[in-house]
Scaffold this motif. Sequence first.
Motif, PDB file in Angstrom:
ATOM      1  N   VAL A  13       0.862  -1.113  -0.399  1.00 17.34           N
ATOM      2  CA  VAL A  13      -0.062   0.039  -0.166  1.00 17.34           C
ATOM      3  C   VAL A  13       0.579   1.330  -0.228  1.00 17.34           C
ATOM      4  N   THR A  14       2.486   1.041   0.950  1.00 21.82           N
ATOM      5  CA  THR A  14       2.685   1.967   0.548  1.00 21.82           C
ATOM      6  C   THR A  14       3.836   2.288  -0.526  1.00 21.82           C
ATOM      7  N   ARG A  15       3.877   1.677  -1.886  1.00 24.51           N
ATOM      8  CA  ARG A  15       3.960   1.917  -2.642  1.00 24.51           C
ATOM      9  C   ARG A  15       3.035   2.260  -3.655  1.00 24.51           C
ATOM     10  N   ARG A  16       1.533   1.923  -3.832  1.00 22.80           N
ATOM     11  CA  ARG A  16       0.685   2.186  -4.632  1.00 22.80           C
ATOM     12  C   ARG A  16       0.538   4.117  -3.790  1.00 22.80           C
ATOM     13  N   GLU A  24       7.167   6.570  -8.614  1.00 20.13           N
ATOM     14  CA  GLU A  24       7.726   5.232  -8.602  1.00 20.13           C
ATOM     15  C   GLU A  24       9.116   4.519  -8.103  1.00 20.13           C
ATOM     16  N   VAL A  25       8.847   3.383  -7.455  1.00 15.79           N
ATOM     17  CA  VAL A  25       9.007   2.377  -6.631  1.00 15.79           C
ATOM     18  C   VAL A  25       9.134   0.938  -5.985  1.00 15.79           C
ATOM     19  N   VAL A  26      10.004   0.500  -6.825  1.00 16.44           N
ATOM     20  CA  VAL A  26      10.499  -0.912  -6.268  1.00 16.44           C
ATOM     21  C   VAL A  26       9.585  -1.304  -4.838  1.00 16.44           C
ATOM     22  N   THR A  27      10.731  -0.373  -4.223  1.00 21.40           N
ATOM     23  CA  THR A  27      10.056  -0.679  -2.435  1.00 21.40           C
ATOM     24  C   THR A  27      10.614  -0.518  -1.747  1.00 21.40           C
ATOM     25  N   PRO A  28       9.506   0.183  -1.282  1.00 21.03           N
ATOM     26  CA  PRO A  28       9.764   1.564  -0.797  1.00 21.03           C
ATOM     27  C   PRO A  28      10.847   1.429   0.399  1.00 21.03           C
ATOM     28  N   GLU A 186      14.642  11.619   8.453  1.00 16.46           N
ATOM     29  CA  GLU A 186      15.538  11.936   7.829  1.00 16.46           C
ATOM     30  C   GLU A 186      16.282  12.982   7.052  1.00 16.46           C
ATOM     31  N   ASP A 187      15.499  12.785   5.271  1.00 17.32           N
ATOM     32  CA  ASP A 187      15.860  13.634   5.039  1.00 17.32           C
ATOM     33  C   ASP A 187      14.910  14.036   3.782  1.00 17.32           C
ATOM     34  N   ARG A 188      15.133  14.787   3.024  1.00 13.63           N
ATOM     35  CA  ARG A 188      13.754  15.735   2.123  1.00 13.63           C
ATOM     36  C   ARG A 188      12.473  15.022   1.558  1.00 13.63           C
ATOM     37  N   ALA A 189      13.283  13.743   1.002  1.00 14.53           N
ATOM     38  CA  ALA A 189      11.647  13.090   0.776  1.00 14.53           C
ATOM     39  C   ALA A 189      10.972  12.347   1.715  1.00 14.53           C
ATOM     40  N   TYR A 261      13.618   8.235  -1.725  1.00 11.33           N
ATOM     41  CA  TYR A 261      12.232   7.080  -1.715  1.00 11.33           C
ATOM     42  C   TYR A 261      12.270   5.605  -1.488  1.00 11.33           C
ATOM     43  N   ALA A 262      13.124   5.262  -2.106  1.00 10.07           N
ATOM     44  CA  ALA A 262      14.127   3.693  -2.063  1.00 10.07           C
ATOM     45  C   ALA A 262      14.597   3.482  -3.596  1.00 10.07           C
TER      46      ALA A 262
END
Length: 271
Positions: A13-16, A24-28, A186-189, A261-262
């Motif tokens: 659900v985090t990826r969606r 768009e990420v493979v694994t957050p 921990e960062d901008r994202a 983001y990942a």
Amino acid sequence: MATGALSFEEIAVTRRWLAKRGVEVVTPSRLLAARVGPRLSRAVPGRFRRLAAAAAVGVLLGIAYGFFDFRDGEAPVSVYLCFVGGAVQVALWWSYQRRERELGPLPVMDRRSGRRPTALGILGGWYASSFVITFGGGVALALAVYLSTPAKAKAYGAGWLLALAWTALCCSVILLGTLRRPVHAEDRASMAVDTELRVMDSQAAMPGVYAGVVLNDPLLGDGPPAEFTGWLIAYAVLGVGTTVLGLWQHHRRPALPPGDYATPVGCERLA
């Protein structure tokens, strides 16, 4: 599933959620999944039990209300709905926070690097207005009903004031807890995600629901004198309408800024 282990659904659900916001990420990252996942996952450990307990608290408050001497006849339906609804809202919001803590400690940005957004920046003008209308306008209208002559009107006004006090307390717990918590990033994202989660959590309060609930009373014959029916309808329309506009304003928030983001799509070998 271990208490501190992310579930597959929380990751999915985090990826969606990120994809809907232009990322768009493979694994957050674990941090993002540990924050977004508990809010959107349907299978959070212990959530149903807490919601059931909260509903029971609301019912008990309704039963306790029935023992007050100022009441004349049956209490309006809206009073019971407010007692139960407010308790369930807080329990749902609290389940997010509890699941986050179960997944491990969250990083906290210092105030120089990560300032909390302003309350109006998170809520938006329409959503903030819905709180003023629902509780400020509701109290004014309930007092007007209470000060009218018939005993039944006094009982209705007193019950409505109690219901407004309870729901205002519940919504305040959610909003103050959401707006005043430190920046977990921990960062901008992750700081951008933290801001979006504040917006999401503020939606758990949903003040306009309680303005709309009072329409049950005139429909069921439990309302105040007939001369107040028009005021109740106007109050409900304003409360619900501003809440809906506030949610629409939240829905139109900009996409997340570029950041880490990942693992981006197309770079799976780097994961």
